[in-house]
Write a protein that holds these residues in place. Structure first.
Motif, mmCIF file in Angstrom:
data_model
loop_
_atom_site.group_PDB
_atom_site.id
_atom_site.type_symbol
_atom_site.label_atom_id
_atom_site.label_comp_id
_atom_site.label_asym_id
_atom_site.label_seq_id
_atom_site.Cartn_x
_atom_site.Cartn_y
_atom_site.Cartn_z
ATOM 1 N N ILE A 194 44.074 36.319 84.067
ATOM 2 C CA ILE A 194 44.780 36.215 85.349
ATOM 3 C C ILE A 194 45.845 35.122 85.360
ATOM 4 O O ILE A 194 46.552 34.952 86.352
ATOM 5 C CB ILE A 194 43.789 35.992 86.516
ATOM 6 N N ALA A 195 45.968 34.396 84.242
ATOM 7 C CA ALA A 195 46.928 33.281 84.209
ATOM 8 C C ALA A 195 48.375 33.748 84.354
ATOM 9 O O ALA A 195 49.232 32.960 84.754
ATOM 10 C CB ALA A 195 46.763 32.500 82.908
ATOM 11 N N ASP A 196 48.647 35.004 84.039
ATOM 12 C CA ASP A 196 50.010 35.522 84.190
ATOM 13 C C ASP A 196 50.404 35.767 85.643
ATOM 14 O O ASP A 196 51.584 35.879 85.964
ATOM 15 C CB ASP A 196 50.174 36.830 83.409
ATOM 16 N N THR B 182 43.474 42.189 64.071
ATOM 17 C CA THR B 182 42.650 42.967 64.985
ATOM 18 C C THR B 182 42.628 42.415 66.411
ATOM 19 O O THR B 182 42.133 43.076 67.320
ATOM 20 C CB THR B 182 41.201 43.037 64.470
ATOM 21 N N HIS B 183 43.169 41.202 66.596
ATOM 22 C CA HIS B 183 43.139 40.592 67.938
ATOM 23 C C HIS B 183 44.179 39.483 68.002
ATOM 24 O O HIS B 183 44.412 38.782 67.018
ATOM 25 C CB HIS B 183 41.753 39.999 68.220
ATOM 26 N N ALA B 184 44.802 39.336 69.161
ATOM 27 C CA ALA B 184 45.724 38.218 69.389
ATOM 28 C C ALA B 184 45.721 37.862 70.867
ATOM 29 O O ALA B 184 45.849 38.738 71.724
ATOM 30 C CB ALA B 184 47.136 38.567 68.943
ATOM 31 N N ALA B 185 45.542 36.585 71.158
ATOM 32 C CA ALA B 185 45.608 36.097 72.538
ATOM 33 C C ALA B 185 46.222 34.708 72.515
ATOM 34 O O ALA B 185 45.770 33.830 71.767
ATOM 35 C CB ALA B 185 44.214 36.051 73.169
ATOM 36 N N ASP B 186 47.267 34.513 73.315
ATOM 37 C CA ASP B 186 47.904 33.201 73.387
ATOM 38 C C ASP B 186 47.031 32.222 74.163
ATOM 39 O O ASP B 186 46.240 32.611 75.027
ATOM 40 C CB ASP B 186 49.272 33.309 74.062
ATOM 41 N N ALA B 187 47.196 30.945 73.854
ATOM 42 C CA ALA B 187 46.495 29.903 74.594
ATOM 43 C C ALA B 187 46.974 29.875 76.043
ATOM 44 O O ALA B 187 48.119 30.218 76.338
ATOM 45 C CB ALA B 187 46.733 28.550 73.941
ATOM 46 N N VAL B 188 46.086 29.471 76.927
ATOM 47 C CA VAL B 188 46.412 29.330 78.349
ATOM 48 C C VAL B 188 46.133 27.892 78.760
ATOM 49 O O VAL B 188 45.017 27.390 78.567
ATOM 50 C CB VAL B 188 45.571 30.295 79.208
ATOM 51 N N HIS B 189 47.157 27.226 79.298
ATOM 52 C CA HIS B 189 46.987 25.850 79.762
ATOM 53 C C HIS B 189 46.739 25.845 81.269
ATOM 54 O O HIS B 189 47.411 26.545 82.018
ATOM 55 C CB HIS B 189 48.204 25.012 79.379
ATOM 56 N N CYS B 190 45.765 25.063 81.654
ATOM 57 C CA CYS B 190 45.389 25.022 83.066
ATOM 58 C C CYS B 190 46.469 24.327 83.900
ATOM 59 O O CYS B 190 47.188 23.452 83.409
ATOM 60 C CB CYS B 190 44.048 24.308 83.228
ATOM 61 N N ASP B 191 46.559 24.738 85.151
ATOM 62 C CA ASP B 191 47.575 24.250 86.073
ATOM 63 C C ASP B 191 47.361 22.765 86.388
ATOM 64 O O ASP B 191 46.247 22.345 86.735
ATOM 65 C CB ASP B 191 47.506 25.080 87.362
ATOM 66 N N GLN B 192 48.425 21.979 86.268
ATOM 67 C CA GLN B 192 48.327 20.529 86.472
ATOM 68 C C GLN B 192 47.887 20.174 87.889
ATOM 69 O O GLN B 192 47.067 19.273 88.092
ATOM 70 C CB GLN B 192 49.680 19.869 86.167
ATOM 71 N N ARG B 193 48.441 20.879 88.882
ATOM 72 C CA ARG B 193 48.080 20.557 90.273
ATOM 73 C C ARG B 193 46.608 20.846 90.533
ATOM 74 O O ARG B 193 45.892 20.028 91.130
ATOM 75 C CB ARG B 193 48.945 21.345 91.249
ATOM 76 N N LEU B 194 46.132 21.995 90.052
ATOM 77 C CA LEU B 194 44.731 22.340 90.267
ATOM 78 C C LEU B 194 43.804 21.390 89.501
ATOM 79 O O LEU B 194 42.723 21.043 89.991
ATOM 80 C CB LEU B 194 44.469 23.788 89.850
ATOM 81 N N GLN B 195 44.245 20.968 88.326
ATOM 82 C CA GLN B 195 43.450 19.981 87.591
ATOM 83 C C GLN B 195 43.354 18.672 88.374
ATOM 84 O O GLN B 195 42.313 18.019 88.388
ATOM 85 C CB GLN B 195 44.067 19.717 86.217
ATOM 86 N N GLY B 196 44.462 18.308 89.018
ATOM 87 C CA GLY B 196 44.453 17.096 89.833
ATOM 88 C C GLY B 196 43.486 17.209 91.009
ATOM 89 O O GLY B 196 42.784 16.244 91.340
ATOM 90 N N VAL B 197 43.437 18.384 91.632
ATOM 91 C CA VAL B 197 42.500 18.620 92.740
ATOM 92 C C VAL B 197 41.071 18.475 92.244
ATOM 93 O O VAL B 197 40.228 17.837 92.896
ATOM 94 C CB VAL B 197 42.733 20.016 93.362
#
Length: 201
Positions: A156-158, A115-130
């Motif tokens: 919006i990760a795409d 009934t539902h499927a969503a792939d994991a989204v990994h946060c951006d390394q550069r933004l994590q560093g900021v």
């Protein structure tokens, strides 16, 4: 800071046995859908723990649902999540294999519908560093953890890099009237965001 947002899959699963009178059907001859579902639920819990993922059966519908009637039909939900899609799917494959074996052994049928499927989204390394630098400049130690819940960032990760900053709340309660945060935490978070925005360039 958030490292990743867990990808989730959800299923409706229907277990069909044979309803019968509680007093007249011998135990070895029963095709009890609710007993089969109960065993499946415990298998789901065990496999999730073995794979380091989360899996939840949050809904059960049972029919005929009479006190003196063996269950003929039971439906359960399955919500399974991980920040790593491959770990989630490996656990899911094992779950399906083992619950089908339960169905076969108990002589009930098992039907599954996604009934539902969503792939994991990994946060951006550069933004994590900021964000990490901004947290440390504010005088705090940066801590990183994955998010088990879904967020708008997944949508919006795409089209652009994403990152997230969590703010603590009392007892971890979220999306609930009992959710509570401290004003001082809001001030710290705003200070971190100010540092991060100024250093994005």
């Amino acid at each position: 800071m958030v490292s990743a947002i867990a990808g989730a899959k959800r299923f409706e699963m229907n277990i069909k046995g044979m309803a019968g009178h509680a007093g007249t059907v011998p135990m070895p001859l029963r095709q009890d859908a609710l007993c089969a579902a109960s065993e499946m639920i415990l298998v789901i819990e065990r496999i999730a723990q073995e794979h380091g993922i989360v899996a939840t059966v949050g809904q059960i519908n049972n029919r005929p649902n009479g006190v003196n009637v063996i269950s003929g039909n039971t439906s359960i939900s399955l919500d399974i999540r991980s920040e790593f899609d491959d770990k989630r799917d490996a656990g899911l494959a094992q779950i399906f294999e083992e619950i089908q074996a339960i169905a076969d052994r108990r002589n009930v049928t098992l039907d599954k519908k996604q009934t539902h499927a969503a792939d994991a989204v990994h946060c951006d390394q550069r933004l994590q560093g900021v964000l990490r630098d901004a947290i440390e400049k504010t005088g705090y130690q940066a801590r990183t953890l994955p998010s088990g819940a879904g967020h708008d960032a997944m949508a919006i990760a795409d089209i652009c890099p994403v990152a997230m900053l969590f703010m603590r709340c009392d007892k971890g309660i979220s999306h609930n009237p009992a959710e509570a945060i401290m004003e001082s935490d809001v001030a710290v978070t705003l200070e971190v965001l100010e540092h991060a925005i100024k250093n994005l360039g």
